[in-house]
Structure formats: structure tokens, C-alpha cells
Design a protein around this motif. Structure first.
Motif, mmCIF file in Angstrom:
data_model
loop_
_atom_site.group_PDB
_atom_site.id
_atom_site.type_symbol
_atom_site.label_atom_id
_atom_site.label_comp_id
_atom_site.label_asym_id
_atom_site.label_seq_id
_atom_site.Cartn_x
_atom_site.Cartn_y
_atom_site.Cartn_z
ATOM 1 N N VAL A 1 -1.782 1.882 -4.937
ATOM 2 C CA VAL A 1 -1.181 2.683 -3.863
ATOM 3 C C VAL A 1 -2.306 3.283 -3.036
ATOM 4 O O VAL A 1 -3.332 3.717 -3.579
ATOM 5 C CB VAL A 1 -0.246 3.781 -4.417
ATOM 6 C CG1 VAL A 1 -0.972 4.738 -5.339
ATOM 7 C CG2 VAL A 1 0.432 4.538 -3.278
ATOM 8 N N ASN B 1 2.087 0.654 -0.981
ATOM 9 C CA ASN B 1 2.000 0.513 -2.431
ATOM 10 C C ASN B 1 2.549 -0.826 -2.893
ATOM 11 O O ASN B 1 3.504 -1.368 -2.328
ATOM 12 C CB ASN B 1 2.725 1.658 -3.148
ATOM 13 C CG ASN B 1 4.216 1.655 -2.963
ATOM 14 O OD1 ASN B 1 4.705 1.940 -1.871
ATOM 15 N ND2 ASN B 1 4.953 1.339 -4.020
ATOM 16 N N GLY C 1 2.244 5.471 -7.910
ATOM 17 C CA GLY C 1 3.204 6.197 -7.080
ATOM 18 C C GLY C 1 2.614 7.362 -6.324
ATOM 19 O O GLY C 1 1.448 7.746 -6.508
ATOM 20 N N THR D 1 7.618 7.458 -3.428
ATOM 21 C CA THR D 1 7.584 6.003 -3.436
ATOM 22 C C THR D 1 8.459 5.491 -4.578
ATOM 23 O O THR D 1 8.778 6.225 -5.516
ATOM 24 C CB THR D 1 6.159 5.471 -3.630
ATOM 25 O OG1 THR D 1 5.617 5.991 -4.858
ATOM 26 C CG2 THR D 1 5.266 5.848 -2.457
ATOM 27 N N SER D 2 8.839 4.232 -4.497
ATOM 28 C CA SER D 2 9.632 3.598 -5.554
ATOM 29 C C SER D 2 8.851 2.439 -6.142
ATOM 30 O O SER D 2 8.191 1.690 -5.401
ATOM 31 C CB SER D 2 10.964 3.082 -4.998
ATOM 32 O OG SER D 2 11.748 4.151 -4.495
ATOM 33 N N SER E 1 5.132 2.977 4.112
ATOM 34 C CA SER E 1 5.920 4.169 4.474
ATOM 35 C C SER E 1 5.080 5.077 5.364
ATOM 36 O O SER E 1 3.849 5.070 5.301
ATOM 37 C CB SER E 1 6.339 4.942 3.222
ATOM 38 O OG SER E 1 6.977 4.108 2.278
#
Length: 316
Positions: free
Chosen positions: A149, A163, A168, A181-182, A209
Motif C-alpha cells: 500500500v 493498494n 491497509g 481500504t479493503s 483511492s
């Protein structure tokens, strides 16, 4: 990424049986000026004043705790902190399954971060985290793979994130998480990863993002050793107890380490494992057993507080 410690927990009077899951597997299938940088200050808490002359920037604290069995080599995580523009932070987590093929999993993640560090001012990268992943990945020659990330802060408060996998990032404002984040994965415990193998993921698979941050926001970045063992609300409450970013990074990492070794702790990892069907047999469930426990792993935590130019000049 390492063997999780999970066990079947039970109500008082019942004994739990220890479970070991498989190690995470590798997937086989013109320069601009920047401020001083920091690459992998292992086993120490650091405070890096990643600050610009104008606009918003990051005050950063870091802490890395290797897996108990990997202390001698410093673990398999790698990270960087840079003062380029408003600040750049990144974490790469070497996939430990490569050790089964006599490959040191730390080599890929460390080389990936080293190349990312050297490319921050590159015109082709153009302060774009996805392009940074592209160029750093292309330059990495070590065998292996890593989840990663990257976050880059513009001076106008725009935080750009890319990422791949299960490292994360969280953004905390006023005691609440406003962005998260996922993780990306092929299946449980097999995350997306940048790899030396052609069947791995590329920069095009990165989730990109953009978040607008303001002064006093806090950015928390980490490897899965953090997020598999610590819930978001625990991160928020721990940050609230520590005004200094280096102290906050250490406190969050220490909490993750404590949870990772606790066989009775119902961790984010054990909860996810149960939702994926990795639980005790039905007859044990009838007796009140369930799969619990933290996950032993390398733990990397970066805490970055967003500061303005006045605060930056006052602290110099």
C-alpha cells in the motif's frame, strides 16, 4: 504473512485444541527534488518530520515488530517514509510462502520499497501512487511477491492511495474512521500480490483511492499483521491516548503483538476464518467451542498526523 495461531475456544470446563493454518501462499498462476527519506528503521520507533514549507504535510511515527521466529533477520515487511511533496508512506509485506521454495520472502518486499523510494521524484511517476507501483515493480528483480500500500499527500490536502492485497490504511478524524481500504484476495489467506511471476498482479490491479484530509486528521497504515489482530475501534481508542505519533505507532503495534499471541482472543482474523467455514467440527460447536486466536505475523505500523505550515514551523 505468517502462520496464524488459532484454536478452538470453549466455555469454562472445556479444553481448546490448537489449530495451525497454512502459510500464506505466493500466487503461481528528469528527477524532481524531494526531502530526506527513511527506509525501514527496523525495531525502532521513529518520528519523521515529513513537512513542506507551505500547505499540509505529515508528521510520521513508525514501528515494526518482526514475527517472533523472524527477529534475527528483521521480519519480511518493508516500509518507507519520505518528505517528497506533502509526504509519502508505504508498506510492503513479503509473502512468507516463498520460504517453502527456499526463497527469502523479505528480499522482494525490501527491494520493492527501495526502488519506490528512489523513484519518488521521477517524472514518469508524476506523484501518482499507481505509477509508482508500476515502476518499482518493473525494477524489482528479486524472486518473490508482496502485498503493498502506498499513500502520497499533496500539499492541498489530497491523499492519493494505491493498494494491492491486504496491507491497509485508515484515516481517522475526530475519533471516527472516515476512510478505510479493503483487502483484495483470490481466496482466504491468498491476497493479491505484486510478484516476480507473470501470473501475479500488476499495478493495474491496484485499488486507487483519493481522500481529502484536513489538519489533525490521522493516517494509520500497516501490514496485515496489524489489521488481522486489531479492530478499527481499538486503533481509534489507542490513538486517542497518545498525542505523539511515534508513541502512537508503538502503542498500536504493541497491541497487535499482544493480541497475536493470545489464543483466546477473538481476533478479526479468527472471525473472518469462521465466516469462511474454517471452524471447529459441528460436534465441538455443540459443546460451545469456536475457533479463536490472534495471528502471529510481522507487524508494521505507520501513524501520520496531518499538520499545517504554522504547526510545522513551530515544531522545528
Amino acid at each position: 504473512m505468517a502462520i496464524p495461531m488459532l484454536r478452538a475456544s470453549a466455555p469454562p470446563g472445556h479444553l481448546g485444541a490448537l489449530f495451525h493454518f497454512n502459510v500464506k501462499k505466493p500466487l503461481h498462476l528528469h528527477r524532481l527534488p524531494c526531502s530526506p527519506t527513511e527506509l525501514n528503521p527496523v525495531l525502532q520507533t521513529q518520528t519523521d518530520e515529513v513537512r513542506s514549507e507551505s500547505g499540509l504535510s505529515l508528521s510520521v511515527g513508525t514501528h515494526l515488530i518482526p514475527h517472533p521466529n523472524k527477529v534475527d533477520k528483521g521480519g519480511e515487511d518493508a516500509f518507507l517514509v519520505s518528505g517528497c511533496n506533502g509526504g509519502v508512506i508505504a508498506v510492503a509485506d513479503g509473502v512468507s510462502g516463498w520460504a517453502e521454495q527456499n526463497v527469502d520472502p523479505s528480499l522482494f518486499s525490501k527491494e520493492l520499497m527501495a526502488h519506490a523510494l528512489s523513484l519518488l521524484g521521477d517524472e514518469e511517476v508524476n506523484y501518482n501512487p499507481r505509477m509508482l507501483l508500476k515502476e518499482a515493480h518493473a525494477a524489482t528483480s528479486s524472486v518473490g511477491s508482496a502485498t503493498v500500500v502506498v499513500a502520497m499527500l499533496e500539499r492541498d490536502g489530497i491523499l492519493r492511495i494505491a493498494n494491492v492485497g491486504d496491507c491497509g490504511l485508515r484515516v481517522v478524524r475526530g475519533g471516527q474512521i472516515i476512510f478505510s481500504t479493503s483487502p483484495q484476495e483470490h481466496y482466504f489467506d491468498c491476497p493479491y500480490q505484486l510478484s516476480s511471476e507473470s501470473v501475479g498482479q500488476t499495478y493495474q490491479d491496484a485499488v486507487v483511492s483519493t481522500v481529502e484530509v484536513i489538519e489533525k486528521d490521522t493516517v494509520v497504515m500497516g501490514s496485515d499483521g496489524l489489521f488481522d489482530n486489531v479492530f478499527d475501534h481499538e486503533i481509534v481508542s489507542t490513538l486517542a491516548k497518545h498525542g505523539d505519533v511515534s508513541e502512537a505507532a508503538k502503542a498500536v503495534a504493541d497491541l497487535a503483538r499482544e493480541h497475536s499471541a493470545d489464543l483466546s482472543y477473538d481476533s478479526p482474523y479468527s472471525i473472518e476464518a469462521r465466516t469462511r467455514g474454517l471452524d471447529v467440527p459441528v460436534w465441538k460447536k455443540a459443546l460451545g467451542f469456536k475457533l479463536t486466536g490472534g495471528k502471529l505475523d510481522d507487524i508494521t505500523v505507520i501513524v501520520g498526523r496531518v499538520v499545517g505550515p504554522q504547526e510545522s514551523s513551530d515544531t522545528r
